[in-house]
Structure formats: structure tokens, C-alpha cells
Design a protein around this motif. Sequence first.
Motif, PDB file in Angstrom:
ATOM      1  N   CYS A 180     -11.298 -17.050  -4.433  1.00 40.13           N
ATOM      2  CA  CYS A 180     -10.438 -15.977  -3.942  1.00 40.13           C
ATOM      3  C   CYS A 180      -9.409 -16.514  -2.943  1.00 40.13           C
ATOM      4  O   CYS A 180      -8.249 -16.115  -2.970  1.00 40.13           O
TER       5      CYS A 180
ATOM      6  N   GLN B 116      -5.952 -17.784  -4.151  1.00 39.81           N
ATOM      7  CA  GLN B 116      -4.981 -16.871  -4.757  1.00 39.81           C
ATOM      8  C   GLN B 116      -3.739 -16.651  -3.909  1.00 39.81           C
ATOM      9  O   GLN B 116      -2.742 -16.133  -4.397  1.00 39.81           O
TER      10      GLN B 116
ATOM     11  N   MET C 142      -3.580 -14.513  -1.464  1.00 38.20           N
ATOM     12  CA  MET C 142      -3.550 -13.122  -1.002  1.00 38.20           C
ATOM     13  C   MET C 142      -3.782 -13.115   0.513  1.00 38.20           C
ATOM     14  O   MET C 142      -4.197 -14.112   1.096  1.00 38.20           O
TER      15      MET C 142
ATOM     16  N   CYS D  27     -11.090  -8.141   1.086  1.00 38.11           N
ATOM     17  CA  CYS D  27     -10.892  -8.277  -0.359  1.00 38.11           C
ATOM     18  C   CYS D  27     -10.776  -6.926  -1.055  1.00 38.11           C
ATOM     19  O   CYS D  27     -10.060  -6.798  -2.048  1.00 38.11           O
TER      20      CYS D  27
ATOM     21  N   ASN E  92      -7.388  -5.616  -1.794  1.00 40.27           N
ATOM     22  CA  ASN E  92      -6.660  -6.210  -2.913  1.00 40.27           C
ATOM     23  C   ASN E  92      -7.379  -6.028  -4.254  1.00 40.27           C
ATOM     24  O   ASN E  92      -6.908  -6.511  -5.272  1.00 40.27           O
TER      25      ASN E  92
ATOM     26  N   ASP F 218      -7.846  -3.679  -6.408  1.00 39.64           N
ATOM     27  CA  ASP F 218      -7.160  -3.031  -7.536  1.00 39.64           C
ATOM     28  C   ASP F 218      -6.154  -3.969  -8.195  1.00 39.64           C
ATOM     29  O   ASP F 218      -5.948  -3.917  -9.408  1.00 39.64           O
ATOM     30  N   ALA F 219      -5.538  -4.825  -7.390  1.00 36.58           N
ATOM     31  CA  ALA F 219      -4.512  -5.735  -7.904  1.00 36.58           C
ATOM     32  C   ALA F 219      -5.085  -7.056  -8.390  1.00 36.58           C
ATOM     33  O   ALA F 219      -4.431  -7.782  -9.132  1.00 36.58           O
ATOM     34  N   SER F 220      -6.301  -7.374  -7.960  1.00 37.87           N
ATOM     35  CA  SER F 220      -6.864  -8.684  -8.287  1.00 37.87           C
ATOM     36  C   SER F 220      -8.335  -8.589  -8.664  1.00 37.87           C
ATOM     37  O   SER F 220      -9.175  -8.281  -7.813  1.00 37.87           O
TER      38      SER F 220
ATOM     39  N   CYS G  37     -10.413 -10.764  -6.332  1.00 37.86           N
ATOM     40  CA  CYS G  37     -10.767 -10.142  -5.049  1.00 37.86           C
ATOM     41  C   CYS G  37     -11.922  -9.154  -5.219  1.00 37.86           C
ATOM     42  O   CYS G  37     -12.803  -9.066  -4.365  1.00 37.86           O
ATOM     43  N   SER G  38     -11.921  -8.425  -6.318  1.00 35.88           N
ATOM     44  CA  SER G  38     -13.004  -7.492  -6.596  1.00 35.88           C
ATOM     45  C   SER G  38     -14.328  -8.231  -6.759  1.00 35.88           C
ATOM     46  O   SER G  38     -15.352  -7.829  -6.199  1.00 35.88           O
TER      47      SER G  38
END
Length: 129
Positions: A43, A46, A48, A97, A100, A102-104, A107-108
Amino acid sequence: MDSMMMDMMSKDMMMPGMAELDMAMMQSCMDACSACEQACMVCSMQGMDCAPACMNCADMCNTMMRAMMRMQGMTPAAMMSMLDACIAMCAMCMDSCMMNADASPVCSMCADACKACMEACTAMRAAMM
């Protein structure tokens, strides 16, 4: 770690003032820390805004695993403090995390690994009380 090694270690892993640790629970906690460390490392790459939290969480999970493997000299109070720190770091990383998630999907996945690690560390801590 295989069960034979955990059985051998259980004889040596006694903390002063504590009964023998539940090696299966300890293994579960180490596995969760390892999975969380790996997810956090992926993660963090990325780029982020959760990357710093992920790197810190990965370091904390790695330290927690090493401490659990090297119990000689570890007091119950020190182990509880380490578990508390790991739980807190995982909570911070999970929250970061989730912003983020929903976008990644990475991250989920990382947030899920942090939650599992928090739960395993909390179970280990409860078993030590």
C-alpha cells in the motif's frame, strides 16, 4: 512457522509471572502481523496519502513479530505495551487507508489486514491478562 518449532519454543517462552503462552494464539498474532506488514508495504508504494501511516504500521508489525519471537527478557508489562502500540498503529493505518478504500482496492486490502492484526493483537493481549 511450523508447529514443531512452535512446540519447541513453547518450553522456552515463559515470561516471569505468567503462565505458558498459548502458542496457537501467538502464531495467529504473528501471522496477522506478517500479513499486515506485507499489505502495508504494498500500500505504501502506491503514493497515496496513507503511505506514511502504512510504512510506520509495517515497521511496528515487524517489530511486534520480532519481539514475540525473542521472549527472553520480555516482561508482561513490556509485551502489553508492545501489543498496545501495534494495535494503535494498525488503527491509525486502517483509518488512513479507509479514506482511500473506494479509489484503491490495495488500500481496502490494507485496511482489512490492519483490522485483522488489531483483532489478533487484542486477543493475544486479553489472553495474557
